[in-house]
Design a protein around this motif. Sequence first.
Motif, PDB file in Angstrom:
ATOM      1  N   THR A 212     -23.735  16.859  21.490  1.00  0.00           N
ATOM      2  CA  THR A 212     -23.194  16.208  22.552  1.00  0.00           C
ATOM      3  C   THR A 212     -24.338  16.335  23.904  1.00  0.00           C
ATOM      4  O   THR A 212     -25.040  17.215  23.674  1.00  0.00           O
ATOM      5  N   SER A 213     -23.952  15.834  24.934  1.00  0.00           N
ATOM      6  CA  SER A 213     -24.851  15.765  26.120  1.00  0.00           C
ATOM      7  C   SER A 213     -24.771  17.128  26.789  1.00  0.00           C
ATOM      8  O   SER A 213     -25.768  17.629  27.408  1.00  0.00           O
ATOM      9  N   SER A 214     -23.752  17.767  26.543  1.00  0.00           N
ATOM     10  CA  SER A 214     -23.363  19.056  27.156  1.00  0.00           C
ATOM     11  C   SER A 214     -23.529  20.270  26.120  1.00  0.00           C
ATOM     12  O   SER A 214     -23.246  21.442  26.596  1.00  0.00           O
ATOM     13  N   GLY A 215     -23.594  19.929  24.716  1.00  0.00           N
ATOM     14  CA  GLY A 215     -23.573  21.095  23.758  1.00  0.00           C
ATOM     15  C   GLY A 215     -23.249  20.446  22.509  1.00  0.00           C
ATOM     16  O   GLY A 215     -23.958  19.420  21.866  1.00  0.00           O
ATOM     17  N   TRP A 216     -22.242  21.088  21.749  1.00  0.00           N
ATOM     18  CA  TRP A 216     -21.860  20.920  20.527  1.00  0.00           C
ATOM     19  C   TRP A 216     -20.353  20.649  20.288  1.00  0.00           C
ATOM     20  O   TRP A 216     -19.573  21.290  20.926  1.00  0.00           O
ATOM     21  N   MET A 217     -20.059  19.490  19.478  1.00  0.00           N
ATOM     22  CA  MET A 217     -18.866  19.258  19.045  1.00  0.00           C
ATOM     23  C   MET A 217     -18.601  19.714  17.536  1.00  0.00           C
ATOM     24  O   MET A 217     -19.504  19.265  16.696  1.00  0.00           O
ATOM     25  N   GLY A 243     -23.746  16.525   9.422  1.00  0.00           N
ATOM     26  CA  GLY A 243     -24.251  16.156  11.130  1.00  0.00           C
ATOM     27  C   GLY A 243     -25.492  16.803  11.352  1.00  0.00           C
ATOM     28  O   GLY A 243     -25.910  16.959  12.559  1.00  0.00           O
ATOM     29  N   LEU A 244     -25.855  17.626  10.390  1.00  0.00           N
ATOM     30  CA  LEU A 244     -27.289  18.518  10.780  1.00  0.00           C
ATOM     31  C   LEU A 244     -28.033  18.441   9.495  1.00  0.00           C
ATOM     32  O   LEU A 244     -27.452  18.236   8.303  1.00  0.00           O
ATOM     33  N   PRO A 245     -29.401  18.401   9.797  1.00  0.00           N
ATOM     34  CA  PRO A 245     -30.485  18.296   8.381  1.00  0.00           C
ATOM     35  C   PRO A 245     -30.200  19.791   7.877  1.00  0.00           C
ATOM     36  O   PRO A 245     -30.253  20.908   8.482  1.00  0.00           O
ATOM     37  N   ALA A 246     -29.718  19.928   6.478  1.00  0.00           N
ATOM     38  CA  ALA A 246     -29.557  21.127   5.864  1.00  0.00           C
ATOM     39  C   ALA A 246     -30.819  21.798   5.742  1.00  0.00           C
ATOM     40  O   ALA A 246     -32.172  21.371   5.473  1.00  0.00           O
ATOM     41  N   PRO A 247     -30.942  23.233   6.161  1.00  0.00           N
ATOM     42  CA  PRO A 247     -32.140  23.959   6.110  1.00  0.00           C
ATOM     43  C   PRO A 247     -32.655  23.798   4.711  1.00  0.00           C
ATOM     44  O   PRO A 247     -31.811  23.878   3.497  1.00  0.00           O
ATOM     45  N   GLN A 248     -33.877  23.984   4.291  1.00  0.00           N
ATOM     46  CA  GLN A 248     -34.509  23.849   2.884  1.00  0.00           C
ATOM     47  C   GLN A 248     -35.027  25.142   2.682  1.00  0.00           C
ATOM     48  O   GLN A 248     -35.853  25.766   3.133  1.00  0.00           O
ATOM     49  N   PHE A 249     -34.421  25.360   1.422  1.00  0.00           N
ATOM     50  CA  PHE A 249     -34.985  26.673   0.713  1.00  0.00           C
ATOM     51  C   PHE A 249     -34.583  27.008  -0.623  1.00  0.00           C
ATOM     52  O   PHE A 249     -33.728  26.003  -1.238  1.00  0.00           O
ATOM     53  N   THR A 250     -35.074  27.699  -1.655  1.00  0.00           N
ATOM     54  CA  THR A 250     -34.766  27.985  -2.817  1.00  0.00           C
ATOM     55  C   THR A 250     -33.593  29.037  -3.021  1.00  0.00           C
ATOM     56  O   THR A 250     -33.820  30.244  -2.376  1.00  0.00           O
ATOM     57  N   ILE A 352     -32.040  23.240  15.421  1.00  0.00           N
ATOM     58  CA  ILE A 352     -31.466  22.315  15.001  1.00  0.00           C
ATOM     59  C   ILE A 352     -30.679  21.424  16.115  1.00  0.00           C
ATOM     60  O   ILE A 352     -29.973  20.447  15.833  1.00  0.00           O
ATOM     61  N   GLY A 353     -31.500  21.393  17.203  1.00  0.00           N
ATOM     62  CA  GLY A 353     -31.058  20.670  18.448  1.00  0.00           C
ATOM     63  C   GLY A 353     -31.158  21.566  19.450  1.00  0.00           C
ATOM     64  O   GLY A 353     -31.371  22.968  19.518  1.00  0.00           O
ATOM     65  N   ALA A 354     -30.928  21.040  20.840  1.00  0.00           N
ATOM     66  CA  ALA A 354     -31.061  21.919  21.943  1.00  0.00           C
ATOM     67  C   ALA A 354     -29.861  22.938  21.866  1.00  0.00           C
ATOM     68  O   ALA A 354     -28.820  22.587  21.739  1.00  0.00           O
ATOM     69  N   LYS A 355     -29.972  24.138  22.063  1.00  0.00           N
ATOM     70  CA  LYS A 355     -29.437  25.099  22.109  1.00  0.00           C
ATOM     71  C   LYS A 355     -28.729  25.379  20.715  1.00  0.00           C
ATOM     72  O   LYS A 355     -27.500  25.682  20.560  1.00  0.00           O
ATOM     73  N   GLY A 356     -29.603  25.186  19.625  1.00  0.00           N
ATOM     74  CA  GLY A 356     -28.907  25.283  18.514  1.00  0.00           C
ATOM     75  C   GLY A 356     -29.927  26.076  17.310  1.00  0.00           C
ATOM     76  O   GLY A 356     -31.085  25.539  17.407  1.00  0.00           O
ATOM     77  N   TYR A 357     -29.627  26.822  16.690  1.00  0.00           N
ATOM     78  CA  TYR A 357     -30.462  27.470  15.567  1.00  0.00           C
ATOM     79  C   TYR A 357     -29.982  27.611  14.250  1.00  0.00           C
ATOM     80  O   TYR A 357     -28.495  27.707  14.278  1.00  0.00           O
TER      81      TYR A 357
END
Length: 424
Positions: A212-217, A243-250, A352-357
């Motif tokens: 969202t414009s102010s963070g995350w829902m 809602g997120l691109p899934a991290p890629q790993f094995t 994964i977006g602004a203020k998202g890891y």
Amino acid sequence: MPMDNLWEKTAVSPPATKILASAQSTYDLVVIGAGFSGCSAAITARDLGASVAVFEAKTVGYGGSGRNVGLVNAGLWTPPDEIEATIGKREGTHLYECLSAAPDQVFSLIDRLNIECQARRNGTLHCAHATSGLSDLKNRMKQLRARGAPVELLDAHATSHRVGSERFKGALFDPRAGTIQPLSYVRGLAKEAMKAGADLFENAPVHHVKKTSSGWMVSVGDQVVFAKALLLATNAYLHGLTGLPAPQFTKVGYFQAATRPLEPTWQRSILQNKEGCWDTALVMSSFRMDGEGRLVIGGVGSLESLGRGAHLAWAQRKLALLFPQLAKEQLQEAWSGVICMTGDHIPKIQEIGAKGYALFGYSGRGIGPGTVFGATAAKALLTGDRQDLPVVPTKAHREHLTGLKQVYYEAGATLTHLTAARGP
């Protein structure tokens, strides 16, 4: 042999978590996943005075954190020269220094918070399964000592005395490291986070997130909460989140099997100092003693695969091969988990977006890196200060043929376990 997780049986009591109906509408930080990383992040967030909620799809430590071998290692199993060659001298040196100090952070947390988790800081032994393995250990020792690590290479005789087995050509002893009961440790972190004011919810799978414009829902069940910052700390145990691109790993399976508590005479002759051990074989195995004197043997492979029988039969043979006096001891319990591995074996922080890891890729070394990555990620998200992050966050991380690699690792482990540990 029953599929029972020994750590579940011997862990301290689980935390009394909150019910979802008690969640606030807005938090400074929402963490998805209550393992080493997520609970460490929650403690740091509260230390900084931030409001924080942790949502766990199952129970605290259900994933890799509660299925871990319990070795608190310094650094990664990838040698430091290779790390620097992969990500650069400056970044590689910083990552090595951060994770070399990880045992200090883990054991200081245990002491400061009085976490009951059978903590022993007696070091670890990286055991040479063959002459080639001993050559590898000599190279590792050279690299580690060049960076000031107090490691020591033991010859075959000294290794036999320390391990109680004549099967190894030598071992690299690292006094910085140690062992813990991993599920008790993560439960202790969770209890401390809640004591400090964090909201922690079990059986609360997050099924959707939206920027969202102010963070995350964040959508959890039929409830929605808002967060100024978001930390995805599920590692290999990410399921059903949109809602997120899934991290890629094995994903790589790893299993363990345990004896009953051994007789005192055997406890005195096997791993006298109770170091945690793993070997240099391509298909790696580990062994250690738990707090009640059980010998725990682990190896690559999943007990939820067609290779279950081969893996368990190998573990029984391996026990007798390493310690002939235990040839008639039957392994009592067995369990497995999933390791999150990247192609270069280096952990990742993905934006994964602004203020998202998203944190992932510990490659089987979840305790130290998980604790450090979780704490530093929370600080960076809440304060904007990224200098303590062990690695530079990446905008995207690509892995190829992960499904095929997963099949390859499991098939390789199964084939190896069908033939290995059958005598001299």
